[in-house]
Design a protein around this motif. Sequence first.
Motif, short mmCIF file in Angstrom:
data_model
loop_
_atom_site.label_atom_id
_atom_site.label_comp_id
_atom_site.label_asym_id
_atom_site.label_seq_id
_atom_site.Cartn_x
_atom_site.Cartn_y
_atom_site.Cartn_z
N ALA A 28 0.84 -1.20 0.00
CA ALA A 28 0.00 0.00 0.00
C ALA A 28 0.87 1.25 0.00
O ALA A 28 0.56 2.24 -0.68
CB ALA A 28 -0.93 -0.01 1.22
N HIS A 29 1.97 1.22 0.72
CA HIS A 29 2.89 2.35 0.76
C HIS A 29 3.53 2.58 -0.61
O HIS A 29 3.63 3.72 -1.08
CB HIS A 29 3.96 2.10 1.82
N ILE A 30 3.95 1.50 -1.24
CA ILE A 30 4.58 1.61 -2.56
C ILE A 30 3.58 2.11 -3.60
O ILE A 30 3.90 2.98 -4.41
CB ILE A 30 5.19 0.25 -2.97
N ILE A 31 2.37 1.59 -3.56
CA ILE A 31 1.34 2.02 -4.52
C ILE A 31 0.99 3.48 -4.32
O ILE A 31 0.88 4.25 -5.29
CB ILE A 31 0.10 1.10 -4.40
N SER A 32 0.82 3.91 -3.07
CA SER A 32 0.48 5.31 -2.83
C SER A 32 1.63 6.23 -3.25
O SER A 32 1.41 7.31 -3.79
CB SER A 32 0.10 5.55 -1.37
N GLY A 33 2.86 5.79 -3.03
CA GLY A 33 4.01 6.57 -3.48
C GLY A 33 4.05 6.67 -4.99
O GLY A 33 4.37 7.73 -5.55
N ALA A 34 3.72 5.59 -5.68
CA ALA A 34 3.71 5.61 -7.14
C ALA A 34 2.61 6.53 -7.66
O ALA A 34 2.81 7.25 -8.65
CB ALA A 34 3.49 4.19 -7.68
N ILE A 35 1.48 6.56 -6.98
CA ILE A 35 0.39 7.46 -7.38
C ILE A 35 0.82 8.91 -7.21
O ILE A 35 0.59 9.75 -8.09
CB ILE A 35 -0.89 7.14 -6.59
N TRP A 36 1.45 9.23 -6.08
CA TRP A 36 1.93 10.60 -5.86
C TRP A 36 2.98 10.99 -6.88
O TRP A 36 3.01 12.11 -7.39
CB TRP A 36 2.49 10.77 -4.44
N PHE A 37 3.89 10.07 -7.20
CA PHE A 37 4.94 10.33 -8.18
C PHE A 37 4.32 10.57 -9.56
O PHE A 37 4.70 11.49 -10.28
CB PHE A 37 5.92 9.17 -8.23
N GLY A 38 3.33 9.76 -9.93
CA GLY A 38 2.65 9.95 -11.20
C GLY A 38 1.91 11.27 -11.26
O GLY A 38 1.88 11.94 -12.31
N THR A 39 1.32 11.66 -10.16
CA THR A 39 0.62 12.95 -10.10
C THR A 39 1.61 14.10 -10.29
O THR A 39 1.33 15.05 -11.03
CB THR A 39 -0.10 13.10 -8.75
N ALA A 40 2.75 14.01 -9.64
CA ALA A 40 3.77 15.06 -9.77
C ALA A 40 4.27 15.15 -11.21
O ALA A 40 4.43 16.24 -11.75
CB ALA A 40 4.93 14.79 -8.82
#
Length: 57
Positions: A28-40
């Motif tokens: 869940a931490h990795i997925i949420s980090g990937a979502i934030w990175f994609g948003t940025a």
Amino acid sequence: MISVNTFRFNQQALIRLTENQKSCLIYAHIISGAIWFGTALSILVIVVSNFNTKNSD
């Protein structure tokens, strides 16, 4: 100052996670980090594309 009784209570109140729960939290931490990175990255693409527009557009 923390009393000894409070310290003992806090030790008993610790939550023990199973290996499955730990791995789910890591995923869940990795997925949420990937979502934030994609948003940025998406925001950066929008900003760069706005450099090519005129003020009246």
